[in-house]
Design a protein around this motif. Sequence first.
Motif, short mmCIF file in Angstrom:
data_model
loop_
_atom_site.label_atom_id
_atom_site.label_comp_id
_atom_site.label_asym_id
_atom_site.label_seq_id
_atom_site.Cartn_x
_atom_site.Cartn_y
_atom_site.Cartn_z
N TYR A 137 0.86 -1.20 0.00
CA TYR A 137 0.00 0.00 0.00
C TYR A 137 0.90 1.25 0.00
O TYR A 137 1.23 1.81 1.04
N ASN A 178 -12.70 7.69 -3.01
CA ASN A 178 -13.79 6.81 -2.58
C ASN A 178 -15.16 7.34 -3.00
O ASN A 178 -16.18 6.72 -2.72
N TYR A 189 -4.54 -3.43 -3.05
CA TYR A 189 -5.87 -3.62 -2.47
C TYR A 189 -6.16 -5.10 -2.16
O TYR A 189 -7.28 -5.44 -1.75
N GLU A 216 -16.66 -0.83 -1.92
CA GLU A 216 -15.84 0.39 -2.10
C GLU A 216 -15.41 0.56 -3.55
O GLU A 216 -15.17 -0.43 -4.24
N SER A 239 -12.28 2.97 -5.44
CA SER A 239 -11.16 3.86 -5.15
C SER A 239 -10.64 4.37 -6.50
O SER A 239 -9.91 3.67 -7.20
#
Length: 327
Positions: free
Chosen positions: A62, A173, A213, A287, A289
Amino acid sequence: MTLARSDGAGVVRYYNVLVEGRSFLDDVLAGLAAPRKAIPAKYFYDWRGSKLFEAICELPEYYPTRTEIAIMQRHVDEIVRVLGRDTQLVEYGSGASVKTRLLIERARPSLYVPIDISEQQLRNASTELAQLFPWLNINAVVADFTRPLKLPEFVGVPIRRKAVYFPGSTIGNFTPDEAREFMKGVHGLIGTGGMLVIGVDLKKDKSVLDAAYDDSRGVTAEFNLNLLARINRELGGDFQVKRFRHKAFYDPAKGWVEMHLESLYQQLVHVAGRRFEFMPGETIHTEISCKYTVTEFQDLARGARFHPEQVWTDPANLFAVHALMAV
Ligand code: AVI
């Protein structure tokens, strides 16, 4: 409004402008009843979800957090020059992060206004900042910044300009349309001449995004699956968490990462007395992104009447910090 002070620290004023709207329960019931099941990403962040998100930020895969910090460290003086002095600095997120501290230390705002939906996180972060910077005026606001927002009138401090700091690529988001609407709201908050400094994740190779992710240690999987555990804890749900799996992938055509919780079996789940059926492979969308090139984001910002002033990126072109002026 309430006041708090701990020894040797500055005063923090707390305001609560949370408007009663749809609750966690309303959103979960509506989301599970929809033909394509979905639950808003803002519900990831209960206490455990926030801890797991902190752990995500430390993962080798990340890259956004450490890259944004490096950009801020390298360019903070230029950012402060664009922001100016005597600002009212509003931050979306409760922010006691390295990035926030750096900006406060250098920009020395007249007033710092962190906004967060979690009163506990806001109190923890504000207390920490008040101890670190006893000279800092902090007016902390409990609010849901994913909804239209009007701030209380803050008095008693000279303000030359209003600025918003929105780090972390949290703007990603939102869908691009939601992001534009959100930025129009920011425009209304800071007025013409105000500044927005915003961290935005850049488009890049699918393999890098897929790994970011869906990390090898399974922390992002735990973060996603915690939503089901939260529904069980808070809404009396009976999800068997092990009967779902984390699924995350970058869709280059859409320009966003999608996260889902995939049912491994045909199964029935109950929440607050309501029954929901899952087929094998069926997912709950949890979600998106969004990733933007520098130009794509500047175009989006223009649509909300922001003029791109400056942008800073890292040498590997992973992440961008934009300074935008409300015009
Ligand atoms: C908070 N937000 C910017 C994170 C992101 O990268 O979209 C949330 C996240 N979801 C999975 N990993 C991190």
